[in-house]
Design a protein around this motif. Sequence first.
Motif, PDB file in Angstrom:
ATOM      1  N   CYS A  34      -1.392  13.416   3.094  1.00 28.10           N
ATOM      2  CA  CYS A  34      -2.744  12.841   3.171  1.00 28.10           C
ATOM      3  C   CYS A  34      -2.889  11.827   4.301  1.00 28.10           C
ATOM      4  CB  CYS A  34      -3.130  12.201   1.841  1.00 28.10           C
ATOM      5  SG  CYS A  34      -2.220  10.680   1.509  1.00 28.10           S
ATOM      6  N   ARG A  64       0.690   8.772  -4.556  1.00 30.01           N
ATOM      7  CA  ARG A  64      -0.405   9.556  -5.132  1.00 30.01           C
ATOM      8  C   ARG A  64      -0.132  11.060  -4.964  1.00 30.01           C
ATOM      9  NH1 ARG A  64      -4.417  12.568  -4.165  1.00 30.01           N
ATOM     10  NH2 ARG A  64      -3.891  12.639  -1.950  1.00 30.01           N
ATOM     11  N   CYS A  65       0.279  11.444  -3.743  1.00 32.92           N
ATOM     12  CA  CYS A  65       0.558  12.872  -3.499  1.00 32.92           C
ATOM     13  C   CYS A  65       1.758  13.335  -4.332  1.00 32.92           C
ATOM     14  CB  CYS A  65       0.815  13.129  -2.015  1.00 32.92           C
ATOM     15  SG  CYS A  65      -0.694  13.028  -1.018  1.00 32.92           S
ATOM     16  N   CYS A 110       2.158   9.250   4.982  1.00 34.32           N
ATOM     17  CA  CYS A 110       2.315  10.405   4.090  1.00 34.32           C
ATOM     18  C   CYS A 110       2.007  11.680   4.869  1.00 34.32           C
ATOM     19  CB  CYS A 110       1.369  10.259   2.905  1.00 34.32           C
ATOM     20  SG  CYS A 110       1.287  11.722   1.880  1.00 34.32           S
ATOM     21  N   CYS A 124       3.246   9.991  -0.133  1.00 37.83           N
ATOM     22  CA  CYS A 124       2.861   8.742  -0.797  1.00 37.83           C
ATOM     23  C   CYS A 124       2.949   8.955  -2.315  1.00 37.83           C
ATOM     24  CB  CYS A 124       1.459   8.330  -0.379  1.00 37.83           C
ATOM     25  SG  CYS A 124       0.175   9.418  -1.023  1.00 37.83           S
TER      26      CYS A 124
HETATM   27 ZN   LIG Z   1      -0.336  11.218   0.344  1.00 41.28          ZN
END
Ligand SMILES: [Zn+2]
Length: 270
Positions: A19, A33-34, A16, A31
Motif C-alpha cells: 500500500c 494493516r496489510c 509497505c 505494514c
Molecule cells: Zn500496507
Amino acid sequence: MSLLSGLASLLFPPLCLSCGGDLANGQSVLCLRCERAISEKNYQGIINGVPFYTRLTYGLEISQLVLLAKEENNRAARKYLARRLACALTDSGGEIGAKIILIPAPSTRAATRARGFEHGLLLARSMRSELAYISRSERRAGVDLIIVQPLKLTRALQDQSLLNPAQRMANLQGAYRFDANFRALLEGERSSREGRVAERARLDLDVDLYLNGAADQKAHPAARRPYLVLVDDVMTSGATMGEGIRALRSAGFEPDIAILACVSPRLISQ
Ligand SMILES: [Zn+2]
C-alpha cells in the motif's frame, strides 16, 4: 547494516510494498494493516486430482506483491512470495523422498523478453533458497532438489489477467508440451545425459544439492522416483495449473503436488 544502506534507509525509509504506507519497527515488507488483511495460514485443496498447498489467498495486497515481483523484478516481493512457497511445501508434510523436482510454470517468450528475466524460474530459485534456509534453521535432513522446466509453450498466449474463466481455459488448452529431453531427469536418472541436457539448456535446468542430499542418495541407492512439484505464483481459475498437469500426464508423469504462492479463496477446501 552497512553505513551506506543505513544512510539510505534514513533518507528513504522503506515503505509497505503493497500500500506504500509506513512500516512499523521490525516490518520489512508489509505494514501491519496489510499483514493483518492477508492472514497467512496453511490452505489446501485439489486441482484436477492433484493436491495443492498455499499459505496465502489471492487478494488486493498479495496481487500488488505478485505484480512487483513479476513485472518489476522486485526482490523483496519475490522473497516474500518464495518464503510462503517454501513454507507451503514443508506444510504439505509426508515423506517427500530424497529428491524433489520443482517444475515452474513457463512464461511466454514475449513476457520473458519484455521483462528481461524469467519470472517462474527466478521464483523457483528463490523458493529453493528459502527451503534451504528453513532446512538449516530447523535442522531438517537435507534433500536433493533440482529445478527443471520440462513444460514448453506451444504457441503465443493472451494475457490471462484480461480474460474471463472460460476464455482462460480456452487460452491455455493444449498450450504446453512436454520436452522429451527432460524425461530421464523426471524418471530419476542423473547421468551424463543430464549433463548434456544441462549444457544444451543451461537456463532450463538448475541443479542444486543442499545440505547432505548427495550423501543421502549414496546411502539409499534405491531411492524412489523423484517427487514432482508444480510451482506457480497465482492460481485464480486453475486453468494454468490444469494445463501443466495435463501436459505432464500426457508424457506419463503424475505430479505429486502443486505449490502456489497464493490461491483464489473459492478454490480452497474448507
Ligand atoms: Zn500496507
